[in-house]
Motif scaffolding. Structure first.
Motif, PDB file in Angstrom:
ATOM      1  N   LEU A 239     -55.591  14.286  24.586  1.00  0.00           N
ATOM      2  CA  LEU A 239     -54.834  15.225  25.629  1.00  0.00           C
ATOM      3  C   LEU A 239     -55.145  15.657  27.356  1.00  0.00           C
ATOM      4  O   LEU A 239     -54.659  16.534  27.833  1.00  0.00           O
ATOM      5  CB  LEU A 239     -54.675  16.607  24.560  1.00  0.00           C
ATOM      6  CG  LEU A 239     -54.856  16.786  23.361  1.00  0.00           C
ATOM      7  CD1 LEU A 239     -55.098  18.032  22.661  1.00  0.00           C
ATOM      8  CD2 LEU A 239     -53.111  15.709  22.964  1.00  0.00           C
ATOM      9  N   THR A 240     -55.995  15.220  27.572  1.00  0.00           N
ATOM     10  CA  THR A 240     -56.816  14.610  28.637  1.00  0.00           C
ATOM     11  C   THR A 240     -55.843  14.828  29.483  1.00  0.00           C
ATOM     12  O   THR A 240     -55.643  13.479  29.786  1.00  0.00           O
ATOM     13  CB  THR A 240     -58.316  15.005  29.066  1.00  0.00           C
ATOM     14  OG1 THR A 240     -59.720  15.052  28.307  1.00  0.00           O
ATOM     15  CG2 THR A 240     -59.241  14.699  30.081  1.00  0.00           C
ATOM     16  N   GLY A 241     -55.709  15.220  30.886  1.00  0.00           N
ATOM     17  CA  GLY A 241     -54.773  15.251  31.783  1.00  0.00           C
ATOM     18  C   GLY A 241     -53.781  15.766  31.658  1.00  0.00           C
ATOM     19  O   GLY A 241     -52.728  15.523  32.912  1.00  0.00           O
TER      20      GLY A 241
ATOM     21  N   ALA B 123     -45.751  18.277  23.737  1.00  0.00           N
ATOM     22  CA  ALA B 123     -46.223  16.860  23.982  1.00  0.00           C
ATOM     23  C   ALA B 123     -48.031  16.732  23.574  1.00  0.00           C
ATOM     24  O   ALA B 123     -47.823  15.378  22.357  1.00  0.00           O
ATOM     25  CB  ALA B 123     -46.566  15.937  25.425  1.00  0.00           C
ATOM     26  N   ASN B 124     -48.702  18.208  23.655  1.00  0.00           N
ATOM     27  CA  ASN B 124     -50.237  17.473  23.152  1.00  0.00           C
ATOM     28  C   ASN B 124     -50.151  18.431  21.716  1.00  0.00           C
ATOM     29  O   ASN B 124     -50.836  17.724  21.527  1.00  0.00           O
ATOM     30  CB  ASN B 124     -51.083  18.942  24.109  1.00  0.00           C
ATOM     31  CG  ASN B 124     -50.815  18.007  25.378  1.00  0.00           C
ATOM     32  OD1 ASN B 124     -51.191  17.155  25.761  1.00  0.00           O
ATOM     33  ND2 ASN B 124     -51.725  19.111  26.362  1.00  0.00           N
ATOM     34  N   LEU B 125     -49.372  18.962  21.670  1.00  0.00           N
ATOM     35  CA  LEU B 125     -48.744  19.581  19.920  1.00  0.00           C
ATOM     36  C   LEU B 125     -48.261  18.167  19.168  1.00  0.00           C
ATOM     37  O   LEU B 125     -48.751  18.098  17.767  1.00  0.00           O
ATOM     38  CB  LEU B 125     -48.053  20.574  19.583  1.00  0.00           C
ATOM     39  CG  LEU B 125     -48.801  21.971  20.687  1.00  0.00           C
ATOM     40  CD1 LEU B 125     -47.453  22.851  20.413  1.00  0.00           C
ATOM     41  CD2 LEU B 125     -49.805  22.608  19.660  1.00  0.00           C
ATOM     42  N   SER B 126     -47.550  17.615  19.965  1.00  0.00           N
ATOM     43  CA  SER B 126     -47.152  16.061  19.473  1.00  0.00           C
ATOM     44  C   SER B 126     -47.692  14.948  18.774  1.00  0.00           C
ATOM     45  O   SER B 126     -48.125  14.814  18.017  1.00  0.00           O
ATOM     46  CB  SER B 126     -45.970  15.904  19.732  1.00  0.00           C
ATOM     47  OG  SER B 126     -44.209  16.212  20.246  1.00  0.00           O
ATOM     48  N   ASN B 127     -48.807  15.230  19.816  1.00  0.00           N
ATOM     49  CA  ASN B 127     -49.878  13.868  19.903  1.00  0.00           C
ATOM     50  C   ASN B 127     -51.370  14.809  19.044  1.00  0.00           C
ATOM     51  O   ASN B 127     -51.738  13.565  18.154  1.00  0.00           O
ATOM     52  CB  ASN B 127     -50.401  13.943  20.844  1.00  0.00           C
ATOM     53  CG  ASN B 127     -49.992  12.105  21.215  1.00  0.00           C
ATOM     54  OD1 ASN B 127     -49.142  11.860  21.138  1.00  0.00           O
ATOM     55  ND2 ASN B 127     -49.854  12.932  22.842  1.00  0.00           N
TER      56      ASN B 127
END
Length: 159
Positions: free
Chosen positions: A26-28, A34-38
């Motif tokens: 998630l860095t950057g 997008a972050n919750l999906s990943n």
């Protein structure tokens, strides 16, 4: 990235590695979806014996379905209803060894037998919950609770 084959028998060490993977992934990136999906994809890869993993996000005083991995799910959950609503209302992690014994359980997937829900609280504000279901009873432990709470703390830094 690591895969399940890189994990050891030490569950605590595995959760530490998982949290480090999340941070690197998630860095950057600043996009919450997008972050919750990943994050949900990473958890889906990490866990065995689960049938659903994902997020419900606070919106207009109820939980609304966010990014997830699994079968289609309930879209809206009122606060204090079901396991997710209970965890959201108390802002405390809830482990349910047998969902059929939980008063007010909301059955989105008939295959689910046990569940863990971790609230996502940033600066005292409830943003949502992480929900993980399993098709076997008593799937989640106190070690899972501690590891997932650690995972959520890393996630919060990126949302």
């Amino acid at each position: 990235m690591f895969t399940k084959t890189n994990y050891s028998q030490d569950l605590s060490a595995n959760y530490t590695m998982l949290s480090k993977q999340l941070d690197a992934l998630l860095t950057g990136e600043k996009n919450v979806i997008a972050n919750l999906s990943n994050a949900s994809a990473l958890l889906n890869q990490f866990f065995d014996q689960i049938n659903w993993v994902g997020f419900y996000l606070m919106e207009n005083n109820e939980l609304v379905l966010g990014p997830f991995q699994g079968l289609p799910a309930c879209v809206r959950i009122p606060l204090a209803k079901g396991v997710c609503g209970s965890a959201a209302s108390t802002k405390e992690t809830v482990i349910v060894p047998d969902v059929h014994a939980f008063p007010g359980h909301i059955a989105c997937d008939a295959a689910s037998q046990s569940e863990i829900v971790v609230p996502i609280v940033k600066d005292g504000v409830l943003l949502g919950v992480l929900d993980i279901d399993s098709p076997i009873k008593e799937r989640f432990s106190e070690q899972d609770k501690e590891g997932l709470e650690q995972f959520i703390q890393v996630l919060i830094a990126h949302i």
